[in-house]
Design a protein around this motif. Sequence first.
Motif, PDB file in Angstrom:
ATOM      1  N   LEU A 176       0.829  -1.202   0.000  1.00  0.00           N
ATOM      2  CA  LEU A 176       0.000   0.000   0.000  1.00  0.00           C
ATOM      3  C   LEU A 176       0.869   1.260   0.000  1.00  0.00           C
ATOM      4  O   LEU A 176       0.628   2.194  -0.769  1.00  0.00           O
ATOM      5  N   MET A 177       1.897   1.276   0.826  1.00  0.00           N
ATOM      6  CA  MET A 177       2.799   2.440   0.861  1.00  0.00           C
ATOM      7  C   MET A 177       3.546   2.581  -0.470  1.00  0.00           C
ATOM      8  O   MET A 177       3.697   3.691  -0.991  1.00  0.00           O
ATOM      9  N   GLY A 178       4.000   1.449  -1.031  1.00  0.00           N
ATOM     10  CA  GLY A 178       4.678   1.488  -2.326  1.00  0.00           C
ATOM     11  C   GLY A 178       3.758   1.976  -3.432  1.00  0.00           C
ATOM     12  O   GLY A 178       4.166   2.751  -4.300  1.00  0.00           O
ATOM     13  N   ALA A 179       2.504   1.520  -3.407  1.00  0.00           N
ATOM     14  CA  ALA A 179       1.532   1.956  -4.407  1.00  0.00           C
ATOM     15  C   ALA A 179       1.273   3.456  -4.298  1.00  0.00           C
ATOM     16  O   ALA A 179       1.184   4.155  -5.318  1.00  0.00           O
ATOM     17  N   LYS A 180       1.165   3.970  -3.077  1.00  0.00           N
ATOM     18  CA  LYS A 180       0.965   5.419  -2.907  1.00  0.00           C
ATOM     19  C   LYS A 180       2.151   6.188  -3.479  1.00  0.00           C
ATOM     20  O   LYS A 180       1.966   7.184  -4.189  1.00  0.00           O
ATOM     21  N   ARG A 181       3.345   5.716  -3.169  1.00  0.00           N
ATOM     22  CA  ARG A 181       4.540   6.387  -3.677  1.00  0.00           C
ATOM     23  C   ARG A 181       4.514   6.403  -5.211  1.00  0.00           C
ATOM     24  O   ARG A 181       4.792   7.438  -5.836  1.00  0.00           O
ATOM     25  N   CYS A 182       4.173   5.264  -5.825  1.00  0.00           N
ATOM     26  CA  CYS A 182       4.112   5.185  -7.288  1.00  0.00           C
ATOM     27  C   CYS A 182       3.027   6.097  -7.863  1.00  0.00           C
ATOM     28  O   CYS A 182       3.239   6.743  -8.892  1.00  0.00           O
ATOM     29  N   LEU A 183       1.874   6.143  -7.203  1.00  0.00           N
ATOM     30  CA  LEU A 183       0.803   7.029  -7.669  1.00  0.00           C
ATOM     31  C   LEU A 183       1.274   8.467  -7.705  1.00  0.00           C
ATOM     32  O   LEU A 183       1.024   9.191  -8.674  1.00  0.00           O
ATOM     33  N   GLU A 202       4.378   9.587  -7.816  1.00  0.00           N
ATOM     34  CA  GLU A 202       5.517   9.807  -8.701  1.00  0.00           C
ATOM     35  C   GLU A 202       5.204   9.528 -10.170  1.00  0.00           C
ATOM     36  O   GLU A 202       5.719  10.205 -11.050  1.00  0.00           O
ATOM     37  N   ARG A 203       4.380   8.503 -10.445  1.00  0.00           N
ATOM     38  CA  ARG A 203       4.166   8.054 -11.816  1.00  0.00           C
ATOM     39  C   ARG A 203       2.731   8.216 -12.298  1.00  0.00           C
ATOM     40  O   ARG A 203       2.485   8.239 -13.493  1.00  0.00           O
ATOM     41  N   GLY A 204       1.770   8.244 -11.394  1.00  0.00           N
ATOM     42  CA  GLY A 204       0.371   8.311 -11.769  1.00  0.00           C
ATOM     43  C   GLY A 204      -0.229   6.926 -11.881  1.00  0.00           C
ATOM     44  O   GLY A 204       0.474   5.915 -11.921  1.00  0.00           O
ATOM     45  N   ARG A 213       5.423  -4.102 -11.402  1.00  0.00           N
ATOM     46  CA  ARG A 213       6.857  -4.147 -11.056  1.00  0.00           C
ATOM     47  C   ARG A 213       7.307  -2.865 -10.349  1.00  0.00           C
ATOM     48  O   ARG A 213       8.162  -2.908  -9.470  1.00  0.00           O
ATOM     49  N   ASP A 214       6.747  -1.732 -10.743  1.00  0.00           N
ATOM     50  CA  ASP A 214       7.063  -0.476 -10.052  1.00  0.00           C
ATOM     51  C   ASP A 214       6.672  -0.575  -8.578  1.00  0.00           C
ATOM     52  O   ASP A 214       7.430  -0.171  -7.688  1.00  0.00           O
ATOM     53  N   ALA A 227      -4.134  22.159  -3.676  1.00  0.00           N
ATOM     54  CA  ALA A 227      -2.708  22.444  -3.842  1.00  0.00           C
ATOM     55  C   ALA A 227      -1.853  21.461  -3.050  1.00  0.00           C
ATOM     56  O   ALA A 227      -0.831  20.983  -3.554  1.00  0.00           O
ATOM     57  N   THR A 228      -2.268  21.148  -1.848  1.00  0.00           N
ATOM     58  CA  THR A 228      -1.465  20.243  -1.023  1.00  0.00           C
ATOM     59  C   THR A 228      -1.673  18.782  -1.383  1.00  0.00           C
ATOM     60  O   THR A 228      -0.890  17.933  -1.000  1.00  0.00           O
ATOM     61  N   HIS A 229      -2.728  18.489  -2.137  1.00  0.00           N
ATOM     62  CA  HIS A 229      -3.031  17.104  -2.508  1.00  0.00           C
ATOM     63  C   HIS A 229      -3.158  16.940  -4.017  1.00  0.00           C
ATOM     64  O   HIS A 229      -3.934  16.119  -4.496  1.00  0.00           O
ATOM     65  N   ARG A 230      -2.386  17.695  -4.759  1.00  0.00           N
ATOM     66  CA  ARG A 230      -2.466  17.683  -6.223  1.00  0.00           C
ATOM     67  C   ARG A 230      -2.271  16.277  -6.788  1.00  0.00           C
ATOM     68  O   ARG A 230      -3.050  15.821  -7.625  1.00  0.00           O
ATOM     69  N   THR A 231      -1.225  15.578  -6.358  1.00  0.00           N
ATOM     70  CA  THR A 231      -0.940  14.256  -6.919  1.00  0.00           C
ATOM     71  C   THR A 231      -2.069  13.268  -6.632  1.00  0.00           C
ATOM     72  O   THR A 231      -2.358  12.404  -7.468  1.00  0.00           O
ATOM     73  N   LEU A 232      -2.710  13.399  -5.497  1.00  0.00           N
ATOM     74  CA  LEU A 232      -3.850  12.544  -5.173  1.00  0.00           C
ATOM     75  C   LEU A 232      -4.972  12.760  -6.188  1.00  0.00           C
ATOM     76  O   LEU A 232      -5.544  11.809  -6.717  1.00  0.00           O
TER      77      LEU A 232
END
Length: 191
Positions: free
Chosen positions: A8-15, A17-19, A26-27, A98-103
């Motif tokens: 779950l933490m890895g998936a959040k990081r990928c979301l 960083e990569r979308g 594999r990411d 603004a603080t949650h743009r990537t989300l």
Amino acid sequence: MGHREDLLMGAKRCLYERGYGRTTARDIVAASKTNLGSIGYHFGSKEALLTTAIIDSFGEWGEELDTVMSALSTDVDPEGDQLERFETACTLLVESFATHRTLWVSAMEAFAQAEHIPEVREQLAAGFEETRRGLVAGIQKLSPNADERTARTIASLVVAMLPGLALQWLLEPEHAPTGADIGEALRVMLD
């Protein structure tokens, strides 16, 4: 942490960083230091894992909104103008983009996948329902006279507005509606 939490933490990081659309299984495995089989075992599919990560992130965003709603309920006169309180809440919602743009970027990608992946649709629908429930509690704090049905109706309006506001803000933040714009539009419509 176990594999599920690591994934779950890895998936959040990928979301972030990569979308959603560009993240591979594999990411996620690389970011979480787990293995491919763990995704299927714990989540069923990469899409289900990514959607869970988005919903979990919305939960974190929801906690921030709870703090905002609590502050509003103590800082705003409960007998004051309802529209002004709604406008203030909308202003704070827009500021949170603004603080949650990537989300929100990841969420927009997930919304597009929901048409083709039933499990994504189900998870997103459940996330919207959870958001509505959370907003009902905040609305009732701000408007103690609002019964459950009224608070749910207002919450449903806010949930309906959120993706549209977020999309406008993501594409062109300098021209996206502000809380004041929303308040003015409602005043004109109600006049």
